[in-house]
Write a protein that holds these residues in place. Structure first.
Motif, PDB file in Angstrom:
ATOM      1  N   ALA A 141       0.848  -1.197   0.000  1.00  0.00           N
ATOM      2  CA  ALA A 141       0.000   0.000   0.000  1.00  0.00           C
ATOM      3  C   ALA A 141       0.881   1.244   0.000  1.00  0.00           C
ATOM      4  O   ALA A 141       2.097   1.172   0.226  1.00  0.00           O
ATOM      5  N   GLY A 142       0.257   2.379  -0.266  1.00  0.00           N
ATOM      6  CA  GLY A 142       0.955   3.658  -0.211  1.00  0.00           C
ATOM      7  C   GLY A 142       0.122   4.640   0.587  1.00  0.00           C
ATOM      8  O   GLY A 142      -1.104   4.507   0.648  1.00  0.00           O
ATOM      9  N   LEU A 143       0.772   5.620   1.214  1.00  0.00           N
ATOM     10  CA  LEU A 143       0.025   6.599   1.996  1.00  0.00           C
ATOM     11  C   LEU A 143       0.786   7.911   2.093  1.00  0.00           C
ATOM     12  O   LEU A 143       1.997   7.966   1.845  1.00  0.00           O
ATOM     13  N   THR A 144       0.046   8.971   2.431  1.00  0.00           N
ATOM     14  CA  THR A 144       0.664  10.260   2.754  1.00  0.00           C
ATOM     15  C   THR A 144       0.074  10.750   4.061  1.00  0.00           C
ATOM     16  O   THR A 144      -1.072  10.434   4.408  1.00  0.00           O
ATOM     17  N   LEU A 145       0.895  11.508   4.807  1.00  0.00           N
ATOM     18  CA  LEU A 145       0.385  12.123   6.034  1.00  0.00           C
ATOM     19  C   LEU A 145       1.165  13.402   6.311  1.00  0.00           C
ATOM     20  O   LEU A 145       2.219  13.661   5.708  1.00  0.00           O
ATOM     21  N   LYS A 146       0.624  14.217   7.218  1.00  0.00           N
ATOM     22  CA  LYS A 146       1.314  15.447   7.615  1.00  0.00           C
ATOM     23  C   LYS A 146       2.469  15.087   8.544  1.00  0.00           C
ATOM     24  O   LYS A 146       2.343  14.176   9.369  1.00  0.00           O
ATOM     25  N   GLU A 147       3.562  15.839   8.408  1.00  0.00           N
ATOM     26  CA  GLU A 147       4.767  15.509   9.186  1.00  0.00           C
ATOM     27  C   GLU A 147       4.497  15.501  10.690  1.00  0.00           C
ATOM     28  O   GLU A 147       5.006  14.647  11.412  1.00  0.00           O
ATOM     29  N   GLU A 148       3.619  16.418  11.148  1.00  0.00           N
ATOM     30  CA  GLU A 148       3.350  16.482  12.590  1.00  0.00           C
ATOM     31  C   GLU A 148       2.603  15.249  13.110  1.00  0.00           C
ATOM     32  O   GLU A 148       2.554  14.997  14.317  1.00  0.00           O
ATOM     33  N   ASN A 149       2.031  14.461  12.179  1.00  0.00           N
ATOM     34  CA  ASN A 149       1.307  13.245  12.592  1.00  0.00           C
ATOM     35  C   ASN A 149       2.160  11.987  12.546  1.00  0.00           C
ATOM     36  O   ASN A 149       1.687  10.897  12.878  1.00  0.00           O
ATOM     37  N   TYR A 150       3.435  12.133  12.138  1.00  0.00           N
ATOM     38  CA  TYR A 150       4.276  10.948  11.922  1.00  0.00           C
ATOM     39  C   TYR A 150       4.432  10.102  13.186  1.00  0.00           C
ATOM     40  O   TYR A 150       4.179   8.896  13.168  1.00  0.00           O
ATOM     41  N   GLU A 151       4.842  10.717  14.284  1.00  0.00           N
ATOM     42  CA  GLU A 151       5.091   9.941  15.511  1.00  0.00           C
ATOM     43  C   GLU A 151       3.823   9.292  16.042  1.00  0.00           C
ATOM     44  O   GLU A 151       3.833   8.129  16.470  1.00  0.00           O
ATOM     45  N   ALA A 152       2.698  10.047  15.990  1.00  0.00           N
ATOM     46  CA  ALA A 152       1.424   9.495  16.476  1.00  0.00           C
ATOM     47  C   ALA A 152       0.986   8.327  15.600  1.00  0.00           C
ATOM     48  O   ALA A 152       0.516   7.292  16.092  1.00  0.00           O
ATOM     49  N   PHE A 153       1.179   8.485  14.273  1.00  0.00           N
ATOM     50  CA  PHE A 153       0.831   7.395  13.357  1.00  0.00           C
ATOM     51  C   PHE A 153       1.700   6.167  13.631  1.00  0.00           C
ATOM     52  O   PHE A 153       1.205   5.032  13.690  1.00  0.00           O
ATOM     53  N   LYS A 154       3.003   6.411  13.796  1.00  0.00           N
ATOM     54  CA  LYS A 154       3.945   5.314  14.013  1.00  0.00           C
ATOM     55  C   LYS A 154       3.528   4.482  15.230  1.00  0.00           C
ATOM     56  O   LYS A 154       3.516   3.245  15.179  1.00  0.00           O
ATOM     57  N   GLN A 155       3.140   5.168  16.299  1.00  0.00           N
ATOM     58  CA  GLN A 155       2.709   4.472  17.520  1.00  0.00           C
ATOM     59  C   GLN A 155       1.384   3.744  17.294  1.00  0.00           C
ATOM     60  O   GLN A 155       1.204   2.596  17.715  1.00  0.00           O
ATOM     61  N   ALA A 156       0.470   4.411  16.597  1.00  0.00           N
ATOM     62  CA  ALA A 156      -0.838   3.800  16.338  1.00  0.00           C
ATOM     63  C   ALA A 156      -0.689   2.545  15.476  1.00  0.00           C
ATOM     64  O   ALA A 156      -1.340   1.521  15.726  1.00  0.00           O
ATOM     65  N   PHE A 157       0.178   2.611  14.467  1.00  0.00           N
ATOM     66  CA  PHE A 157       0.400   1.467  13.584  1.00  0.00           C
ATOM     67  C   PHE A 157       0.979   0.295  14.366  1.00  0.00           C
ATOM     68  O   PHE A 157       0.530  -0.852  14.231  1.00  0.00           O
ATOM     69  N   GLU A 158       1.953   0.583  15.225  1.00  0.00           N
ATOM     70  CA  GLU A 158       2.534  -0.466  16.091  1.00  0.00           C
ATOM     71  C   GLU A 158       1.460  -1.088  16.984  1.00  0.00           C
ATOM     72  O   GLU A 158       1.376  -2.316  17.114  1.00  0.00           O
ATOM     73  N   ASN A 159       0.607  -0.237  17.557  1.00  0.00           N
ATOM     74  CA  ASN A 159      -0.451  -0.743  18.448  1.00  0.00           C
ATOM     75  C   ASN A 159      -1.439  -1.646  17.698  1.00  0.00           C
ATOM     76  O   ASN A 159      -1.796  -2.726  18.176  1.00  0.00           O
TER      77      ASN A 159
END
Length: 562
Positions: free
Chosen positions: A417-435
Motif C-alpha cells: 500500500a501507499g500513503l501520505t500524512l502530515k509531518e506532525e502526525n508521523y510519531e502518532a501514526f507510528k505508535q498507532a500502527f505499532e499498536n
C-alpha cells in the motif's frame, strides 16, 4: 523458517482424481490442493483456452463504457488515456492507447509524475486535459477512489471512464462508468484481474461490437502478462489464461519494446518469473527514477531499432535504481539499529532525503532482515509519503485503515500500500500502527513460513514428475511452484559451499532405494554443518533442472534444511 505442511486432501478425492486422470498420487494431490477436483477442471488447467475468458459485458458498467467510447470516436472527440506510473499502469496505458489508435487519431496518453503529482488521478492531469480539449479521460489502474477529481473534471466538461482493480471506498466516483471487479455490486465471475486485465476486458468489449473475437487481440497479451507478473495477482482463472497466452507472445513475437528489453538481457525463453525479475523492473525503473512516460514510449514504439535505444536508456534507469535502493536499505538498517528498534511488531523508518521511487523496494528488503509489516517514509512536498509492505498472511491495508485518523490519503492491497500524512502526525501514526499490528497480528506470522505441498521420498522425484510439474506453469500466487519435503537424507560426501563468498550450498543427496540427486541451496552456505560427516537431515525444495555443457539434468532447488 516455519515449515508448514499443507492439508492433505481426502483419500477418496485423491483416488477419484488419480483414476480420472491416470496420474499418480503426488500429481493428484498437487492438483486438489489447487482446487482442481475433476477431469474437466484439470483439462482447463493444463490446456488453457481463450474460450475460457468471460464475456466482458458481465462486468458492471461495461456497456456504458463501450457506448461512451464509441460516441467519442464517432464525434472525433479527444481521448486521454491516463494511468499510474508502475508496470500495471504503464502497460495499461500502452494497451488502451495503441488499441484506440487503430480506431481514431485523437488519442493521447498521460502518466502522472510520481513526485509532483503522486499516485492516481491528479488535478494537474485534469487541467492538462482541459487545456488540450480532451473531453474523455480513460483512467487505468487508478481512479476508483478519485471522488473529488471526477467532480472537478465534470465541472470542466470532461467525462471519466475508470478501469481499476483496487478496493473501492464506501462511495464510488460519479464517472460515466466504473469498471472494477472488486465493486460490491459487480457480479463479474473473476475478481482478481490486474489493472491491465480490466483494460483488456474493455478493448475485448469494444472489439466485439465490430465483430472481432479475442483471437484478434492476442498481440496485446504480452502487455497483460507483464502486468499480471509484476502486480503479483493470483495466476488462477482468467489471469492464468491471459498469462499463458501472453507468455507465448512474449517468447514468439513480442512488441518491439519488450523485444528490445529481452535483447538487452539475452535470455531465450522467458517464464513468468523472468518477466517479474527481468522485464518488470526495467519498465518500473522509468517511473521510479525519471518518468513513467519513458515506459509508455518504449511499450508503444513500433520500430525495433528505435525501441532498442529506449531500452538502453531504461536499462540505465534500472542500474541507477539498484544502486539507490541498496544505499537506502543500508541507511534504513543502520537507523533501526541506532534507534534500537529491532524489537516490536512493525518497522517504520523515515528520512527526508530518501528517493521516493525506491521506498517500496526498500520496504521489501527490510522485511528480509526484520520480518514484520514495514513502512518506509520520505518527504514529498510538504507531506510525508510512505510505501507499506507486509508479511505473508497479514493485511496491511486493513491495519492502515485502522490508523486513518492520522493519514491524509492511502490505497493499495493486502500486502502493498501507499500513503501520505502530515509531518506532525508521523510519531502518532507510528505508535498507532505499532499498536494496531501488535493487537491484531498472529504472532506466528512474524516468522517466515515455507508452505510445503507434500512430503515425498526421493525415489518419487523423477523426470516424469518434473515433466508434469512444468505443465503447471505459469506459476504465481495461488499456483506457486510445488514445494516438497523429504526426510532421512544424506549427503554423498561431496557437499560444499560454493560462490565467490561461499554463501551457497551444493550437495548431492541420497536416500535408501533412491538415486542420488544434485541440490543447490542459494544463501544456505551456513547450513553446511548440518549435512557434513554423514549426518541425516531433512530438506524442503522445489524441483528444477540444470543445464551444463549441453546436458540437462534434474536438480533440487533447496529452500531450507533442518
Amino acid at each position: 523458517m516455519r515449515w508448514t505442511l499443507k492439508p492433505i486432501p481426502e483419500a477418496k478425492k485423491t483416488e477419484a482424481l488419480q483414476e480420472a486422470l491416470q496420474v499418480d498420487e503426488v500429481v493428484a494431490t498437487l492438483l486438489l490442493q489447487r482446487g482442481i477436483e475433476t477431469y474437466e477442471a484439470a483439462k482447463t488447467f493444463f490446456r488453457p483456452s481463450l474460450d475460457d475468458l468471460h464475456d466482458p459485458f458481465l462486468m458492471k458498467d461495461m456497456d456504458k463504457a463501450v457506448t461512451r467510447i464509441e460516441t467519442a470516436i464517432a464525434k472525433g472527440e479527444n481521448i486521454l488515456v491516463y494511468g499510474d506510473y508502475d508496470v500495471d499502469g504503464t502497460t495499461s496505458v500502452a494497451l488502451m492507447s495503441s488499441y484506440l489508435k487503430t480506431q481514431t487519431n485523437n488519442v493521447a496518453t498521460y502518466i502522472p509524475d510520481r513526485y509532483d503529482e503522486g499516485y492516481g488521478v491528479s488535478f494537474q492531469g485534469i487541467d492538462f486535459a482541459d487545456d488540450n480539449d480532451f473531453s474523455l479521460i480513460i483512467a487505468l489502474d487508478c481512479g476508483v477512489k478519485a471522488i473529488d477529481k471526477v467532480v472537478y473534471a465534470k465541472e470542466k466538461g470532461i467525462d471519466f471512464i475508470i478501469c481499476d482493480h483496487h478496493r473501492p471506498g464506501k462511495q464510488l466516483p460519479k464517472a460515466v462508468a466504473v469498471l472494477d471487479p472488486k465493486r460490491d455490486d459487480c457480479e463479474y465471475p473473476y475478481k482478481e484481474l490486474c489493472g491491465c486485465g480490466v483494460g483488456f476486458k474493455l478493448i475485448q468489449a469494444l472489439a466485439s461490437r465490430q465483430g472481432k473475437t479475442v483471437e484478434d487481440l492476442v498481440t496485446y497479451l504480452d502487455l497483460v502478462a507483464t502486468a499480471i507478473g509484476a502486480d503479483i495477482v493470483p495466476i488462477t482463472g482468467e489471469n492464468r489464461v491471459l498469462a499463458y497466452f501472453g507468455l507465448q507472445v512474449i517468447n514468439a513475437s513480442p512488441r518491439p519494446g519488450i523485444k528490445a528489453i529481452i535483447a538487452e538481457v539475452k535470455k531465450e525463453t522467458l517464464t513468468i518469473t523472468d518477466v517479474v525479475f527481468i522485464v518488470a523492473p526495467r519498465i518500473n525503473a522509468a517511473g521510479r527514477m525519471k518518468h513513467g512516460n519513458h515506459a509508455v514510449t518504449l511499450l508503444t514504439e513500433t520500430d525495433f531499432n528505435t525501441a532498442v535505444n529506449y531500452a538502453v536508456e531504461i536499462d540505465a534507469f534500472n542500474t541507477d535504481r539498484r544502486e539507490t535502493d541498496k544505499r537506502i536499505t543500508e541507511e534504513a538498517l543502520e537507523q533501526i539499529e541506532t534507534n534500537n528498534e529491532q524489537e516490536g511488531y512493525t518497522t517504520v523508518v523515515y528520512h527526508e532525503s530518501w528517493h521516493k521511487g525506491v521506498i517500496g523496494i526498500v520496504a521489501s528488503r527490510l522485511i528480509e532482515t526484520y520480518y514484520r509489516p514495514t513502512l518506509v517514509f520520505t518527504k514529498s512536498g510538504d507531506k510525508l509519503a510512505a510505501s507499506a509492505r507486509s508479511v505473508s498472511g497479514f493485511d496491511v491495508y486493513n491495519a492502515l485503515e485502522a490508523c486513518s485518523e492520522y493519514i491524509e490519503q492511502f490505497g493499495g492491497h493486502k500486502y502493498a500500500a501507499g500513503l501520505t500524512l502530515k509531518e506532525e502526525n508521523y510519531e502518532a501514526f507510528k505508535q498507532a500502527f505499532e499498536n494496531v499490528v501488535s493487537q491484531t497480528i498472529d504472532k506466528a506470522l512474524l516468522t517466515p513460513e515455507i508452505k510445503i505441498d507434500l512430503k515425498v521420498d526421493l525415489q518419487q522425484v523423477n523426470d516424469k514428475l518434473w515433466r508434469i510439474i512444468k505443465q503447471f506453469a505459469p506459476f504465481g500466487p495461488q499456483n506457486m511452484t510445488p514445494v516438497f519435503m523429504t526426510e532421512n537424507l544424506k549427503d554423498t560426501g561431496f557437499g560444499k559451499c560454493v560462490g565467490e563468498d561461499k554463501s551457497h550450498l551444493r550437495i548431492t543427496v541420497t536416500q535408501p532405494q533412491a538415486q542420488s540427486i544434485v541440490c543447490i541451496g542459494f544463501g544456505l552456505g551456513d547450513k553446511e554443518p548440518l549435512i557434513s560427516n554423514g549426518k541425516k537431515f531433512k530438506a524442503v525444495y522445489s524441483i528444477d533442472e540444470n543445464h551444463w555443457n549441453g546436458i540437462t539434468s534434474l536438480q533440487l532447488k533447496l529452500r531450507d534444511i533442518k
